[in-house]
Design an enzyme around this catalytic site. Structure first.
Site, short mmCIF file in Angstrom:
data_model
loop_
_atom_site.label_atom_id
_atom_site.label_comp_id
_atom_site.label_asym_id
_atom_site.label_seq_id
_atom_site.Cartn_x
_atom_site.Cartn_y
_atom_site.Cartn_z
N GLY A 92 43.68 35.57 45.32
CA GLY A 92 42.43 35.36 46.03
C GLY A 92 41.52 36.57 45.90
O GLY A 92 41.95 37.67 45.55
N CYS A 93 40.24 36.37 46.18
CA CYS A 93 39.25 37.44 45.99
C CYS A 93 39.41 38.56 47.02
O CYS A 93 39.48 39.75 46.66
CB CYS A 93 37.84 36.88 46.01
SG CYS A 93 37.44 35.84 47.44
N PHE A 94 39.48 38.22 48.31
CA PHE A 94 39.74 39.24 49.33
C PHE A 94 41.08 39.92 49.05
O PHE A 94 41.20 41.14 49.16
CB PHE A 94 39.78 38.62 50.73
CG PHE A 94 38.45 38.57 51.43
CD1 PHE A 94 37.61 39.68 51.49
CD2 PHE A 94 38.05 37.41 52.08
CE1 PHE A 94 36.40 39.63 52.17
CE2 PHE A 94 36.83 37.35 52.76
CZ PHE A 94 36.01 38.46 52.80
N ALA A 95 42.08 39.11 48.71
CA ALA A 95 43.42 39.64 48.48
C ALA A 95 43.41 40.66 47.35
O ALA A 95 44.05 41.72 47.45
CB ALA A 95 44.39 38.51 48.17
N SER A 124 40.93 42.62 46.30
CA SER A 124 40.28 43.86 46.71
C SER A 124 41.15 44.66 47.67
O SER A 124 41.30 45.88 47.52
CB SER A 124 38.93 43.54 47.36
OG SER A 124 38.21 44.72 47.62
#
Length: 345
Positions: A151-154, A156
C-alpha cells in the site's frame, strides 16, 4: 528480453500510471488493457495524457492465451505478467473466476494478498504471494511468481522505520502522521474527493485504525527477525491533503541514537537500493512527485528521533513499485523504465 503485459482495471489512476511507465519501458510489449466499463473505447480517450502514444482500445476480454507465448525460439516473447489494478476485494474474486496459466506472473496492486494469512490463492500454484517491498524482500521477489504490491501509506511508513526495526531499535511507541494526495482515494468520485470539498481543506480519517497498519506491523516484525510482537505501538494519524499526489509521512520515537548515527544507519541500510535516498537536508514533496523515488530525512530533537519519509502514492506507492517488482522478477535492471524526473516547477 521482451515481456508481454496485460493490465486488468486499466481505466483508473494506477492503470493510467502503469501505462505511462510501460509505454516507455525498453523490455515491454502491452498485449491488452482490460476495463469492463470502458470496453471498446480508445485508451487515449480515457487517459488523455497518452494521446499520440497508444492506439489500443480497452477490452473486456480475458483471453490470456494472447498474453503468453511460450517459445522464444519460435518468435514468441520470453515472459508474461498480469497487473491487477482493481479495487480491494476484486483481485481475489477476479483470480478465482479466471484461472490463469501458471507461466504468467501476477502482480496485484490491491490489498487482497498482502498479509501472510491471506497470501495464498486456492488453485493457484507457484507459491504464495510475496510482499513486494524491494527494500525488504528483494531476493524473494526475484524468484516469485506472485507479488502483492504494498500500500502507498505502508510503503512510506515502512521505509521510514525498517532500518530501525532491522537493528531492534523500535521498542516504545511510534507516532506517525501522514498526509496523502487526493489520487490516493482512487478515481471513483466520493464526497471527500470532490474538488470543491478537497481544495483548501485538510482532514483526518481512520485515525489509529487504517488498513495499512497490519502490513506495516508484519514487515517490521519480519525486519526484526522475530515472529513475536514488535514491542511497540504504532500510533498512526492519516490525513487527506489538498493536492493531487504524493505522501508526506513524519514519525518520531524515543531513541538513544545521535543524529549522525541515525543518518549513517539509514544510509547503510539503503545503499544498495536505487530508489530510496537519505538526505541530510530537509526534503519536500515536489522532489518525489512523478518519480519512483522515496526520500528519507532524519533529525534528533532531545531524546526524540524524527523521520520524514516521502513517496509519490501512485508511483513508488503503487504502479512504479509494481514495475520495479516486475523488473526484479524477470532479472532486468531494477531501474528499467523508471528513471523519471520530478515535476519540480
Amino acid at each position: 528480453m521482451k515481456i508481454r503485459v496485460g493490465i486488468i482495471g486499466g481505466a483508473g489512476y494506477t492503470g493510467g500510471e502503469m501505462l505511462r511507465i510501460l509505454l516507455n519501458h525498453p523490455n515491454v510489449e502491452i498485449a491488452f488493457v482490460n476495463s469492463t466499463s470502458n470496453a471498446g473505447n480508445l485508451v487515449s480517450d480515457v487517459h488523455t495524457d497518452l494521446i499520440g502514444d497508444i492506439d489500443l482500445r480497452f477490452t473486456d476480454s480475458t483471453d490470456f492465451d494472447k498474453l503468453y507465448k511460450a517459445s522464444p525460439s519460435g518468435g514468441g516473447l520470453e515472459g508474461a505478467v498480469l497487473f491487477l489494478c482493481v479495487g480491494h476485494g476484486d483481485a481475489k474474486k477476479f483470480l478465482e473466476a479466471n484461472p490463469i496459466n501458471e507461466k504468467i506472473k501476477i502482480i496485484d496492486l490491491s490489498q487482497d494478498f498482502r498479509l501472510a494469512a491471506n497470501s495464498s490463492l486456492l488453485g493457484r500454484s507457484g507459491g504464495a504471494f510475496v510482499y513486494g517491498l524491494p527494500e525488504l524482500n528483494r531476493e524473494a521477489i526475484k524468484t516469485a511468481n506472485n507479488i502483492a504490491n504494498p500500500g502507498c501509506f505502508a510503503t512510506s511508513v515502512q521505509l521510514g522505520l525498517l532500518p530501525l526495526a532491522a537493528k531492534g531499535l523500535i521498542n516504545g511507541e511510534v507516532h506517525i502522521n501522514a498526509t496523502t494526495g487526493s489520487t490516493g482515494a482512487g478515481q471513483k468520485l466520493s464526497s471527500t474527493s470532490h474538488f470543491s470539498w478537497r481544495n483548501n481543506n485538510l482532514s483526518i480519517y481512520k485515525a489509529f485504525d487504517h488498513q495499512h497498519l497490519d502490513e506495516i506491523g508484519e514487515s517490521l516484525r519480519q525486519a526484526t527477525g522475530k515472529k513475536s510482537p514488535l514491542g511497540a505501538e504504532l500510533n498512526f494519524i492519516p490525513q487527506r491533503g489538498a493536492f493531487p499526489r504524493g505522501i508526506l509521512a513524519s514519525m518520531y520515537l524515543d531513541s538513544d541514537l545521535s543524529e549522525e548515527e541515525a543518518h549513517e544507519l539509514f544510509e547503510t541500510y539503503y545503499k544498495s537500493h536505487p530508489f530510496t535516498h537519505v538526505s541530510k537536508k530537509n526534503i519536500d514533496l515536489k522532489q518525489v512527485v512523478n518519480t519512483n523515488k522515496a526520500l528519507i530525512h532524519v533529525e534528533k530533537h532531545g531524546n526524540k528521533l524524527l523521520i520524514i519519509s516521502m513517496v509519490d502514492n501512485l508511483l513508488k506507492g503503487a504502479s512504479g513499485q509494481a514495475v520495479q517488482n516486475m523488473n526484479l522478477m524477470f532479472g532486468l535492471e531494477e531501474t528499467a523504465g523508471l528513471k523519471l524526473k520530478a515535476s519540480y516547477f
